[in-house]
Design an enzyme around this catalytic site. Structure first.
Site, PDB file in Angstrom:
ATOM      1  N   HIS A 139      96.817  33.787 -20.914  1.00 53.65           N
ATOM      2  CA  HIS A 139      97.898  32.925 -20.434  1.00 53.65           C
ATOM      3  C   HIS A 139      99.099  32.916 -21.377  1.00 53.65           C
ATOM      4  O   HIS A 139     100.232  32.656 -20.946  1.00 53.65           O
ATOM      5  CB  HIS A 139      97.391  31.497 -20.252  1.00 53.65           C
ATOM      6  CG  HIS A 139      96.387  31.368 -19.147  1.00 53.65           C
ATOM      7  ND1 HIS A 139      95.669  30.218 -18.921  1.00 53.65           N
ATOM      8  CD2 HIS A 139      95.974  32.250 -18.199  1.00 53.65           C
ATOM      9  CE1 HIS A 139      94.857  30.389 -17.885  1.00 53.65           C
ATOM     10  NE2 HIS A 139      95.023  31.616 -17.441  1.00 53.65           N
ATOM     11  N   PHE A 385      88.358  31.475 -20.275  1.00 54.18           N
ATOM     12  CA  PHE A 385      88.941  32.066 -21.486  1.00 54.18           C
ATOM     13  C   PHE A 385      90.460  32.166 -21.451  1.00 54.18           C
ATOM     14  O   PHE A 385      91.048  33.098 -22.031  1.00 54.18           O
ATOM     15  CB  PHE A 385      88.330  33.449 -21.753  1.00 54.18           C
ATOM     16  CG  PHE A 385      86.842  33.502 -21.535  1.00 54.18           C
ATOM     17  CD1 PHE A 385      86.016  32.568 -22.141  1.00 54.18           C
ATOM     18  CD2 PHE A 385      86.278  34.451 -20.706  1.00 54.18           C
ATOM     19  CE1 PHE A 385      84.640  32.593 -21.922  1.00 54.18           C
ATOM     20  CE2 PHE A 385      84.912  34.489 -20.480  1.00 54.18           C
ATOM     21  CZ  PHE A 385      84.090  33.554 -21.085  1.00 54.18           C
ATOM     22  N   CYS A 386      91.122  31.230 -20.792  1.00 55.82           N
ATOM     23  CA  CYS A 386      92.577  31.235 -20.677  1.00 55.82           C
ATOM     24  C   CYS A 386      93.085  32.577 -20.144  1.00 55.82           C
ATOM     25  O   CYS A 386      94.149  33.058 -20.538  1.00 55.82           O
ATOM     26  CB  CYS A 386      93.247  30.894 -22.009  1.00 55.82           C
ATOM     27  SG  CYS A 386      92.965  29.187 -22.523  1.00 55.82           S
ATOM     28  N   ALA A 387      92.287  33.154 -19.257  1.00 53.69           N
ATOM     29  CA  ALA A 387      92.664  34.390 -18.553  1.00 53.69           C
ATOM     30  C   ALA A 387      92.111  34.276 -17.140  1.00 53.69           C
ATOM     31  O   ALA A 387      91.356  35.128 -16.675  1.00 53.69           O
ATOM     32  CB  ALA A 387      92.107  35.613 -19.267  1.00 53.69           C
TER      33      ALA A 387
END
Length: 463
Positions: A139, A385-387
């Protein structure tokens, strides 16, 4: 003794020198910490969440502790400690530039993190600049571009397809104006290495620039701005064994010099004067100081420089060889468990760093991660995982499907649209990896020894 020499003496007095063979892990802070097990007793904590934040190298901690009594304000004072701290701060900038193989005209700007670095660059984009980014990015790379027109590229399934996808998108842009490509060096989800040099060549062939998110690459492999021919590189200290609140944006100076300061204030300004009409005129610095307003985090900056030196002296060839052995051990162990599916974009043979994500049939990922922690003293990560778009794609969900970053409200044995990530690096002992593989096999074969429940979005032991 000069301030610079005194700084060197003060901060190197307590070094733990890293060996050059790297048959053993580099010493890290907290390596002897023990944690309680829900089943009784204690065990040495196995920190296997390096992709989120790596522990401080012992050398970094010793350097910081050695310097701390000499701390002074940077660029602000005539006193000895201020001069010493300023010398140390600027020497750290030179160390980072050398570590990254920067060009002579590049600037090294100190920030708070990779996210902060990319937001700074986003603020420096020229008018009408187009941004191109793969949906596979963290992100930090997906989100900071503000009002710029952003083209999100679909996840490629081979490195060659990544290059071809980018070339087509850049060639088709209209109008054919300034453009920036943002790409990771190593995925924070799969650990796979991206073809950075080839993507940089494609970007430049189509009149675009490229910024490398090296947050997951720099702790594991050497990164050279010159050799990769990228325009900028960004990374965080807290992933480079220097978790003291600093990051780096390094690269070409022109866009940075032409942009308004990232933050307005002291340090960024060269002169400030009142006008006759009552207003204020400001002349901003054109050096890296332009985007470093306020009192700098000299301890954070120095810790990054210390980590850069420690990794360089240890030797990346040896570090990479040892890590590849650990990667092979984990992947071989997981391959022996039919219920485990490892997530990958480029396939089993793709080169990678020590970051591996997987799911387990019949298990909620949050439940599995909680059991690893509570019953085995192993710290991994679960979630997206901020993805988010990448993980959803790899799990077979729609990239736009909603979901939480952490554990969703699901039963411990229910399907969840998230995964488990194990990650490791230069400070990881073999025993931690061996314990992890053994724990995975035992949990899949025999189940958890304890009952778990969902509390505030997290799976926790029921007590």
């Amino acid at each position: 003794m000069s301030a610079a020499a005194h700084a060197t003496h003060a901060t190197h007095a307590t070094h733990v020198t890293a060996g050059t063979g790297c048959a053993e892990p580099l010493p890290v802070l907290g390596r002897d910490v023990t944690v309680p097990l829900v089943t009784g007793g204690e065990v040495t904590y196995a920190a296997l969440d390096y992709a989120a934040s790596a522990p401080a190298l012992q050398r970094v901690w010793d350097d910081v502790a050695g310097y701390a009594p000499y701390y002074g304000s940077v660029h602000r004072g005539a006193g000895y400690l201020s001069q010493l701290s300023t010398d140390l701060f600027e020497a750290s900038r030179a160390t980072v530039a050398e570590f990254l193989g920067c060009r002579p005209t590049d600037q090294v700007v100190f920030t708070r993190s990779t996210t902060d670095s990319l937001n700074l660059l986003a603020r420096a984009l020229p008018a009408d600049c187009r941004v191109f980014v793969f949906e596979t990015e963290h992100h930090a790379s997906l989100l900071p571009w503000g009002d710029a027109q952003v083209t999100y590229l679909d996840a490629p399934r081979t490195p060659a397809q990544a290059v071809e996808t980018l070339e087509r998108a850049l060639a088709a842009r209209a109008p054919y104006g300034p453009a920036l490509v943002c790409v990771t060096g190593a995925s924070n989800v799969t650990g796979e290495l991206w073809p950075v040099k080839e993507l940089a060549a494609a970007a430049h062939a189509h009149g675009a620039r490229i910024v490398l998110d090296a947050a997951q690459l720099a702790p594991h492999h050497p990164v050279s701005v010159t050799e990769l021919d990228v325009d900028w590189v960004a990374f965080s200290g807290h992933k480079l064994y220097a978790p003291f609140g600093s990051g780096v944006l390094a690269g070409r100076a022109d866009w940075l010099q032409q942009a308004e300061p990232y933050l307005a204030g002291g340090g960024a300004s060269r002169t400030v004067s009142r006008r006759t009409d009552g207003g204020v005129d400001v002349e901003w610095h054109t050096t890296a100081a332009r985007h470093e307003a306020g009192s700098p985090n000299v301890i954070g900056v120095y810790s990054i420089a210390s980590a850069c030196k420690a990794l360089t002296e240890a030797g990346f060839d040896a570090l990479v060889a040892r890590e590849e052995r650990l990667i092979a051990a984990v992947r071989a162990g997981l391959a022996e468990v039919p219920e485990v599916r490892v997530l990958s974009l480029f396939g089993d043979d793709a080169p990678r760093v020590g970051v591996i994500s997987f799911v387990v049939d019949g298990w909620n990922s949050s439940h599995f991660a909680a059991a690893l922690s509570a019953e085995y003293g192993i710290g991994v990560r679960d979630g997206l995982f901020c993805a988010h778009p990448l993980v959803r794609t790899l799990l077979g969900g729609a990239p736009q499907e909603p979901g939480e970053c952490g554990a969703p409200e699901a039963a411990p044995d229910g399907r969840s649209l998230n995964a488990i990530r194990v990650s490791f690096g230069a400070g990881t002992p073999d025993e931690h990896v061996e314990r992890f593989v053994g724990a995975v096999k035992e949990l899949v074969t025999h189940g958890a020894k304890w009952q778990y429940r969902t509390q505030e979005g997290r799976c926790v032991p029921a007590v």
